[in-house]
Design a protein around this motif. Structure first.
Motif, PDB file in Angstrom:
ATOM      1  N   PRO A  72       0.831  -1.210   0.000  1.00  5.64           N
ATOM      2  CA  PRO A  72       0.000   0.000   0.000  1.00  5.64           C
ATOM      3  C   PRO A  72       0.864   1.258   0.000  1.00  5.64           C
ATOM      4  CG  PRO A  72      -0.722  -1.550   1.688  1.00  5.64           C
ATOM      5  CD  PRO A  72       0.574  -2.064   1.168  1.00  5.64           C
ATOM      6  N   GLU A  73       0.342   2.321  -0.560  1.00  2.00           N
ATOM      7  CA  GLU A  73       1.084   3.578  -0.697  1.00  2.00           C
ATOM      8  C   GLU A  73       1.684   4.046   0.623  1.00  2.00           C
ATOM      9  OE1 GLU A  73       2.572   6.834  -2.853  1.00  2.00           O
ATOM     10  OE2 GLU A  73       1.296   5.280  -3.712  1.00  2.00           O
ATOM     11  N   ASP A  74       0.890   3.950   1.708  1.00  2.00           N
ATOM     12  CA  ASP A  74       1.373   4.467   2.998  1.00  2.00           C
ATOM     13  C   ASP A  74       2.366   3.543   3.685  1.00  2.00           C
ATOM     14  OD1 ASP A  74      -0.442   2.490   3.514  1.00  2.00           O
ATOM     15  OD2 ASP A  74      -1.488   3.555   5.130  1.00  2.00           O
ATOM     16  N   CYS A  75       2.634   2.378   3.091  1.00  2.71           N
ATOM     17  CA  CYS A  75       3.599   1.442   3.665  1.00  2.71           C
ATOM     18  C   CYS A  75       4.924   1.409   2.900  1.00  2.71           C
ATOM     19  CB  CYS A  75       3.008   0.034   3.718  1.00  2.71           C
ATOM     20  SG  CYS A  75       1.679  -0.131   4.912  1.00  2.71           S
ATOM     21  N   ILE A  76       5.020   2.187   1.827  1.00  2.00           N
ATOM     22  CA  ILE A  76       6.274   2.238   1.069  1.00  2.00           C
ATOM     23  C   ILE A  76       7.298   3.059   1.858  1.00  2.00           C
ATOM     24  CG2 ILE A  76       7.379   3.075  -1.047  1.00  2.00           C
ATOM     25  CD1 ILE A  76       4.765   2.536  -2.508  1.00  2.00           C
ATOM     26  N   PRO A  77       8.473   2.503   2.130  1.00  2.00           N
ATOM     27  CA  PRO A  77       9.467   3.247   2.913  1.00  2.00           C
ATOM     28  C   PRO A  77       9.986   4.461   2.165  1.00  2.00           C
ATOM     29  CG  PRO A  77      10.425   1.233   2.047  1.00  2.00           C
ATOM     30  CD  PRO A  77       8.962   1.167   1.746  1.00  2.00           C
ATOM     31  N   SER A  78      10.396   5.454   2.911  1.00  2.00           N
ATOM     32  CA  SER A  78      10.937   6.669   2.302  1.00  2.00           C
ATOM     33  C   SER A  78      12.334   6.415   1.759  1.00  2.00           C
ATOM     34  CB  SER A  78      10.987   7.796   3.330  1.00  2.00           C
ATOM     35  OG  SER A  78      11.931   7.493   4.340  1.00  2.00           O
ATOM     36  N   ARG A  79      12.766   7.270   0.843  1.00  2.00           N
ATOM     37  CA  ARG A  79      14.138   7.165   0.325  1.00  2.00           C
ATOM     38  C   ARG A  79      15.139   7.361   1.450  1.00  2.00           C
ATOM     39  NH1 ARG A  79      14.057  10.572  -5.394  1.00  2.00           N
ATOM     40  NH2 ARG A  79      12.510   9.254  -6.476  1.00  2.00           N
ATOM     41  N   LYS A  80      14.803   8.250   2.398  1.00  2.00           N
ATOM     42  CA  LYS A  80      15.695   8.489   3.532  1.00  2.00           C
ATOM     43  C   LYS A  80      15.906   7.215   4.339  1.00  2.00           C
ATOM     44  CE  LYS A  80      16.279  11.374   7.654  1.00  2.00           C
ATOM     45  NZ  LYS A  80      15.682  12.443   8.486  1.00  2.00           N
ATOM     46  N   ALA A  81      14.821   6.468   4.582  1.00  2.00           N
ATOM     47  CA  ALA A  81      14.925   5.216   5.340  1.00  2.00           C
ATOM     48  C   ALA A  81      15.787   4.202   4.590  1.00  2.00           C
ATOM     49  CB  ALA A  81      13.533   4.647   5.602  1.00  2.00           C
ATOM     50  N   MET A  82      15.589   4.100   3.275  1.00  2.00           N
ATOM     51  CA  MET A  82      16.361   3.136   2.492  1.00  2.00           C
ATOM     52  C   MET A  82      17.835   3.528   2.417  1.00  2.00           C
ATOM     53  SD  MET A  82      13.777   1.835  -0.530  1.00  2.00           S
ATOM     54  CE  MET A  82      13.083   3.420  -1.016  1.00  2.00           C
ATOM     55  N   LEU A  83      18.112   4.820   2.280  1.00  3.05           N
ATOM     56  CA  LEU A  83      19.515   5.268   2.253  1.00  3.05           C
ATOM     57  C   LEU A  83      20.196   5.028   3.590  1.00  3.05           C
ATOM     58  CD1 LEU A  83      19.178   8.585   0.208  1.00  3.05           C
ATOM     59  CD2 LEU A  83      20.351   6.476  -0.509  1.00  3.05           C
ATOM     60  N   LEU A  84      19.450   5.179   4.685  1.00  6.06           N
ATOM     61  CA  LEU A  84      20.008   4.884   6.003  1.00  6.06           C
ATOM     62  C   LEU A  84      20.373   3.407   6.103  1.00  6.06           C
ATOM     63  CD1 LEU A  84      20.621   5.670   8.952  1.00  6.06           C
ATOM     64  CD2 LEU A  84      18.228   5.204   9.489  1.00  6.06           C
ATOM     65  N   GLN A  85      19.496   2.536   5.593  1.00  5.67           N
ATOM     66  CA  GLN A  85      19.765   1.101   5.619  1.00  5.67           C
ATOM     67  C   GLN A  85      20.984   0.755   4.767  1.00  5.67           C
ATOM     68  OE1 GLN A  85      15.952  -0.348   4.300  1.00  5.67           O
ATOM     69  NE2 GLN A  85      14.928   0.458   6.131  1.00  5.67           N
ATOM     70  N   ILE A  86      21.085   1.375   3.606  1.00  6.80           N
ATOM     71  CA  ILE A  86      22.247   1.145   2.742  1.00  6.80           C
ATOM     72  C   ILE A  86      23.529   1.580   3.456  1.00  6.80           C
ATOM     73  CG2 ILE A  86      23.398   1.860   0.603  1.00  6.80           C
ATOM     74  CD1 ILE A  86      20.572   2.105  -0.633  1.00  6.80           C
ATOM     75  N   GLY A  87      23.475   2.717   4.146  1.00  4.66           N
ATOM     76  CA  GLY A  87      24.642   3.203   4.861  1.00  4.66           C
ATOM     77  C   GLY A  87      25.097   2.249   5.942  1.00  4.66           C
TER      78      GLY A  87
END
Length: 273
Positions: A72-87
């Motif tokens: 669902p749209e409201d469950c898609i993680p933000s780019r900030k969250a994904m970049l933090l995970q990548i870091g």
């Protein structure tokens, strides 16, 4: 005879070094390195590429090409969250790469029960050994993961790094390797311990270690595959929200055996009522 056997194992790992490093780097940058460091560099570069390429393709497909189909749209993680995970994952990757490097060193020196070719034992024996290996790994990862929760200092100083991602809109395939490096190594170390307990095929062992990068991405994408008895993302999402269920890795069997299984269907029915 034993020296010839060990020579085959070294030749196998050297071949993988040449394939990976030879495809990515000029020869002058790595051919003079000792074999151990070549192996570490191969594992590091292979791990980084596998993590980033599979993660980006996975996210592009489920969040953009199939937007609102799986998540669902409201469950898609933000780019900030994904970049933090990548870091977090990138900081840990040099340390993660030590585990397969050390395991290969032990294999090459004859300390484990690894064999270089399937024909050395026969296909039937290979499949039996593989099944036993996977059961040992499943058992080991279950208890390692559970103790990382139950032993409070381990949770506080190691595993809590991963559990800051505790809602659907913070979980993504990139969270799969976003661990404190010691935590990530501890959860993968049953793969190495199993080498001392059961004969294992070298290439299969290396492949399964790298498959962890794909598998952990899969169980953090929040998509319910509904393939019984696989410990899919729906089960693992419950783990990230309750912290006390579904510690298993590939299947639900260990959680079922040790009383920590929570089925996603039951979880949904509780929410409805």
């Amino acid at each position: 005879m034993e020296s010839d056997y060990l020579k085959l194992l070294v030749e196998e790992t050297s071949l993988y070094n040449h394939i990976v490093l030879g495809s990515l780097l000029p020869e002058k940058l790595w051919t003079s390195l000792p074999h151990f460091f070549q192996t570490w560099l191969r594992n590091y570069m292979g791990g980084v590429l596998l993590y980033l390429i599979s993660g980006f393709l996975w996210c592009f497909y489920i969040y953009y090409l199939k937007r609102n189909v799986y998540i669902p749209e409201d469950c898609i993680p933000s780019r900030k969250a994904m970049l933090l995970q990548i870091g977090v994952a990138m900081k840990a990757m040099p340390w993660y790469s030590l585990l397969p490097t050390v395991s290969e060193y032990m294999i090459e020196n004859g300390w484990t029960r690894c064999f270089p070719r399937i024909r050395d034992v026969g296909l039937v024996a290979y499949l039996v050994y593989l099944l036993i290996y996977l059961v040992l790994v499943e058992f080991g990862i279950y208890w390692m993961h559970r103790e990382l929760h139950d032993i409070k200092p381990l949770y506080k100083f190691l595993h809590a790094t991963h559990h800051i991602y505790n809602k659907q809109n913070t979980l993504s395939p990139f969270a799969g390797l976003a661990f404190h490096p010691i935590d990530g190594i501890l959860q993968a170390i049953p793969h190495v311990i199993a080498l001392f307990l059961v004969p294992a095929h070298l290439t299969t062992h290396i492949g399964l270690l790298f498959l962890e990068g794909i598998w952990t991405a899969n169980i953090h994408d929040c998509i319910d595959g509904k393939i019984w008895p696989v410990m899919g993302a729906a089960y693992h999402t419950i783990h990230h929200t309750t912290y006390k269920h579904n510690y298993g890795h590939y299947t639900i069997w260990m959680d079922w055996m040790f009383g920590t299984l929570q089925d996603p269907a039951e979880d949904e029915s509780k929410k409805v009522t």
